[in-house]
Enzyme design. Structure first.
Site, short mmCIF file in Angstrom:
data_model
loop_
_atom_site.label_atom_id
_atom_site.label_comp_id
_atom_site.label_asym_id
_atom_site.label_seq_id
_atom_site.Cartn_x
_atom_site.Cartn_y
_atom_site.Cartn_z
N TRP A 90 0.99 -1.14 0.12
CA TRP A 90 0.00 0.21 0.02
C TRP A 90 1.04 1.16 -0.11
O TRP A 90 1.80 1.49 0.71
CB TRP A 90 -0.71 -0.05 1.29
N ASP A 102 -1.49 -6.11 8.85
CA ASP A 102 -2.39 -4.88 8.65
C ASP A 102 -3.53 -5.55 7.84
O ASP A 102 -3.46 -6.10 6.82
CB ASP A 102 -1.59 -3.97 7.59
N LYS A 130 -13.67 -0.30 5.91
CA LYS A 130 -14.16 -0.85 4.55
C LYS A 130 -15.27 -1.80 5.07
O LYS A 130 -16.57 -1.81 4.44
CB LYS A 130 -13.25 -1.62 3.77
C1 LMR Z 1 -6.72 2.84 -0.34
O1 LMR Z 1 -5.63 2.08 -0.44
O2 LMR Z 1 -7.29 3.55 -1.52
C2 LMR Z 1 -7.46 3.11 0.94
O3 LMR Z 1 -6.74 2.36 2.03
C3 LMR Z 1 -7.65 4.56 1.22
C4 LMR Z 1 -6.31 5.24 1.64
O4 LMR Z 1 -6.13 5.89 2.63
O5 LMR Z 1 -5.28 5.12 1.02
#
Ligand code: LMR
Length: 397
Positions: A129, A210, A245
Site C-alpha cells: 500500500w 495490517d 471498509k
Molecule cells: C486505499 O488504499 O485506497 C485506501 O486504503 C484509502 C487510503 O487511505 O489510501
C-alpha cells in the site's frame, strides 16, 4: 519559519480522488481510492450502521471524554470478532486492543511502539500500500522492501518471499496483509501462511498484520485465519485493524491496534505503552465510530444485518471481477486479465506502466492508482465496455 517551505505533490491515492472528482467528462471511470461503490457509484451508509447510530444517539447522555482505549465495549467486541468469541486468545487475556483513529492511526501507533522497542527494521513485500512506507518511516522505522508479487505472472513469488524472510531474525518485523492484499489482491494461501508462521517461529521475527478488508475475501471467519493461526502459534503478534471498509465507516476514522502476547501481564504492559503513545499524540480516539461498531457487535440482530450486508458487498465486488474478465475476453484480450477472478478484495494490478496509466487518465478519463492498481468496485455493466476498449487500445499500442 516557513519562508522556504516548498509545495508537496498530492498524495498518490487521495490526490487522485480529487482529480477524478474535478473531471467532468461523461465517460469518466474512477478506479482509485479503496472505497466500496454500488453500480450507481454511491457509497451508502450500511443499514446496520444507520440503525446503530440512531440507537446510540438516543442513548447518549454526555460528550465527556471516553476511556483511553476507546468507546465502551469496542475493544472487547473487536477482539471477539478477530479471534472468535470462544477463543483462547480472548479468554486468556493475552490479547488487548486499543481503538485508533482508523487503520492509519493503528499503523502509526504500531510504528511508534516498535521504534520505542528498538525494532531493527520492518520488511514489507513489494508492492505494498502506497502509504505504508511514508507512515512507518514517519514513526521512526526503517522500511525494507522484500519480493512478494511477480507482476509478469500476476502471482505471488512465494519462493523469493520465503528466501528473503528467512534472513529476518529477532528484532525484525515483517509487515503482512490480512485478507485482501493491497494493491495486488493476491493473498497468501492457508498453506503459505502456515509456512510463514513456521519461519517466524524459527527465526523469531515479529509479524505486524495490517488488516483493512476483513470479510472481503472469503468471509469473516476464513479471512481471520492468518490472525488466529499466527497468534495461536507465535509468542507475539501485532495487528492493525480498520473498520473503514467492512463497516463503511471511512470518515469516522475507526480502527484498532491489537497485540497478542505471551500472557495477560505482558499484554497489559504493551497496552499501557500504546495508550501512552496515543496520549502524547491525540489523547484518545474519536468516540463515534467505535460506539457504532460496539453497538452493532453487541446486538445479535444488528450484527446479523451487518454480516449479511458485508457478504453482499463482497459478492458484488466478485461479480465486478468476473464482469471485467469476461468482457475483456469477449473484446479479444484473451486470458490476459483472467487472474483477476482469482484475487481478493477491492484491488488488482493491471499490467500497465506509469505512462499507460497517464494515457488512460488523460485520453480516456480512467483513473487508476500508481502503475496499475484498480478498485474493482468502480467497474460496472455501464462502464466496463469503455474500460475494456481503452485498456485494449493502450495495451496494444
Ligand atoms: C486505499 O488504499 O485506497 C485506501 O486504503 C484509502 C487510503 O487511505 O489510501
Amino acid at each position: 519559519m516557513f519562508a522556504k517551505t516548498d509545495l508537496l505533490p498530492p498524495d498518490a491515492i487521495l490526490g487522485l480522488t480529487k482529480l477524478a472528482a474535478a473531471d467532468q467528462r461523461e465517460e469518466k471511470i474512477d478506479l482509485g481510492v479503496g472505497v466500496y461503490r454500488t453500480v450507481d457509484g454511491a457509497t451508502p451508509i450500511m443499514r446496520a450502521v444507520d440503525l446503530a447510530e440512531k440507537a446510540m444517539i438516543q442513548k447518549e447522555t454526555t460528550k465527556a471524554y471516553t476511556p483511553a482505549d476507546g468507546a465502551p465495549g469496542f475493544c472487547e467486541a473487536i477482539l471477539k470478532l478477530v479471534f472468535g468469541s470462544d477463543s483462547e486468545q480472548v479468554a486468556s487475556g493475552r490479547t488487548i486492543a486499543v481503538q485508533s483513529p482508523g487503520g492509519c492511526g493503528a499503523l502509526r501507533l504500531a510504528g511508534e511502539l516498535l521504534a520505542r522497542n528498538d525494532a531493527a527494521g520492518i520488511s514489507a513485500g513489494a508492492p505494498t500500500w502506497a502509504n505504508h512506507k511514508p507512515l512507518l518511516t514517519a514513526a521512526g522505522l526503517n522500511v525494507h522492501m522484500t519480493p512478494y508479487y511477480d507482476a509478469k505472472s500476476s502471482t505471488i513469488d512465494f519462493d523469493a518471499f520465503i528466501t528473503s524472510i528467512k534472513k529476518l531474525g529477532p528484532g525484525d518485523v515483517l509487515l503482512l496483509h490480512g485478507a485482501c492484499h493491497n494493491p495486488t489482491g493476491a493473498d497468501l494461501s492457508h498453506e503459505q501462511i502456515d509456512a510463514v508462521t513456521d519461519i517466524a517461529a524459527e527465526r523469531g521475527f515479529l509479524p505486524l498484520i495490517d488488516t483493512a478488508y476483513h470479510g472481503f475475501a472469503a468471509n469473516l471467519e476464513t479471512d481471520a485465519y492468518i490472525l488466529r493461526e499466527m497468534t495461536r502459534r507465535l509468542p507475539e503478534v501485532l495487528i492493525t485493524y480498520s473498520c473503514s471498509k467492512n463497516f463503511g465507516l471511512y470518515r469516522e476514522r475507526t480502527g484498532a491496534i491489537i497485540f497478542a502476547g505471551r500472557n495477560s501481564d505482558q499484554a497489559a504492559a504493551v497496552k499501557s505503552h500504546i495508550i501512552n503513545i496515543a496520549r502524547a499524540s491525540y489523547s484518545m480516539p474519536p468516540a463515534h465510530g467505535g460506539a457504532i461498531v460496539s453497538e452493532i457487535l453487541h446486538s445479535r440482530e444488528m450484527a446479523q444485518i451487518w454480516r449479511d450486508e458485508l457478504a453482499a458487498m463482497n459478492q458484488a465486488v466478485r461479480n465486478n471481477r468476473k464482469l471485467l474478465v469476461d468482457t475483456a475476453r469477449e473484446a479479444g484480450l484473451g486470458n490476459q486479465l483472467s487472474y483477476i477472478t482469482e484475487q481478493n478484495g477491492m484491488f488488482s494490478l493491471l499490467p500497465l506502466t506509469l505512462e499507460d496509466v497517464t494515457l488512460l487518465r488523460e485520453e480516456f478519463a480512467i483513473y487508476i492508482v500508481g502503475a496499475g492498481r484498480i478498485n474493482l468496485c468502480g467497474v460496472n455493466a455501464g462502464n466496463v465496455g469503455h474500460l475494456v476498449q481503452s485498456l485494449s487500445d493502450v495495451l496494444n499500442r
